[in-house]
Design a protein around this motif. Sequence first.
Motif, mmCIF file in Angstrom:
data_model
loop_
_atom_site.group_PDB
_atom_site.id
_atom_site.type_symbol
_atom_site.label_atom_id
_atom_site.label_comp_id
_atom_site.label_asym_id
_atom_site.label_seq_id
_atom_site.Cartn_x
_atom_site.Cartn_y
_atom_site.Cartn_z
ATOM 1 N N ASP A 80 0.852 -1.181 0.000
ATOM 2 C CA ASP A 80 0.000 0.000 0.000
ATOM 3 C C ASP A 80 0.892 1.237 0.000
ATOM 4 O O ASP A 80 1.701 1.427 0.916
ATOM 5 N N LYS A 82 1.194 5.188 0.295
ATOM 6 C CA LYS A 82 0.513 6.392 0.755
ATOM 7 C C LYS A 82 1.254 7.596 0.181
ATOM 8 O O LYS A 82 2.310 7.992 0.676
ATOM 9 N N GLN A 318 2.961 -1.058 4.179
ATOM 10 C CA GLN A 318 2.292 0.216 3.954
ATOM 11 C C GLN A 318 3.335 1.328 3.969
ATOM 12 O O GLN A 318 3.782 1.771 5.025
ATOM 13 N N ASN A 321 2.963 5.154 6.072
ATOM 14 C CA ASN A 321 2.048 5.151 7.214
ATOM 15 C C ASN A 321 2.873 5.374 8.484
ATOM 16 O O ASN A 321 3.655 4.519 8.886
#
Length: 412
Positions: A80, A82, A318, A321
């Motif tokens: 993921d 960001k 991620q 994060n």
Amino acid sequence: MIRPLDVVVLGAGVIGVTTAYALAKRGLSVAIVDRRTGPGYETSYANGAQLSYAYTDALASPALLRKLPFLVTMGDPAIDLKLTADPAFIKWGLHFLRNCTGGRFKANTLAALELAMESRLALHTLLARHPLDFAYEAAGKLHLYYDDKGLPAADEVRKLKGRSGVIQYMMTPAEARAIEPALESVSGIAGAIYTPDDEVGDPHAFCMNLLQVLVDEYGVQTHFGFEAAALESRHGLVRIQNGQNDEISARRVAICLGIGAPRFLGQIGIRVPIWPMKGYSFTAPHGVAAPRISITDTARKIVLCNLGGQMRVAGIAQLGNWNNDVDPVQLHRLIHKAQSAFPDAARYDKAYMTWAGLRPMSPRSLPIISEPRPDIFLNVGHGMLGWTFAMGAAERTANLIMNENLESLNEE
């Protein structure tokens, strides 16, 4: 007159305690400082527990570069991203993209492999001197592939590492199941790479036990519950303050603050290209078909590790994060992925010791070991291989500090 401490080590995760050990065994006086109540309570607490000496592949690669448009527009259950307009992220991202060439991927991977081999040797030397109890075992590891298309590229990297002396074997699904019968219930395997020499160990237990050795046998001072807020150099000493009129001083400071390093160092004008990669783990009792060998599932981006009679499962990446709280949605996703792929490996309904940690990623997937000032030394940015790199990175940092320390002593 009381002689000042030689080095203060900021941070008591696996990087900090190993750095303190590397310095103390060289005869330096050392103090270790951490904001928590003891060692190894943050990113080191419950990571994947694999000592992946042979799996040092840099994250930045041509293969990932080809996937980036999909990751940005569609997303991926395993990775993921960001995105943010933060100038620090933009700078980090540009450096990362620069390292996505084939040549830099190869160079970074081999540099990481060299450090990992140094780390393995240093850990074995430590254990010969101080037999620590941390569920340590040379369990070996299987890297599972579910797509025939990915096997040739994986085999090329295997051969590249083989030229550096790494022992790995390309295996058919039947061969993999022969050495790990727990894979009988796992469907869809196209092939595997087996590394017999990779190891496992509980990083938190390692931190706790090594710290005891440091205190009892090397006289290392500890300052827990001390959150370093400021650093200044005065009269030949580095002085660390916590904002409550408490101060610890030494001739040198080693920064081993993981993801906390950019903010802390930024206060004194030192910039480090580090960005967080958040990951999750849980621990559960063995299932009826718990693997003995460590498993890395390349499709689902999860790892399973037989750790001291329990299963440690870790995964999810991620990037960007900064919140290290355990998100129950992400944790449930990790449990579901592991259970769907390895239904009998663990008793998933009894999962406990849930964890989330922020791995400090550098654009090259290599730690930053440097001397930005004569009295400040960095050992930061170990990414997803902090446990693997810890001992070797500590040795390199100690050598850097010792050279500086010897020079300053000669000047005196």
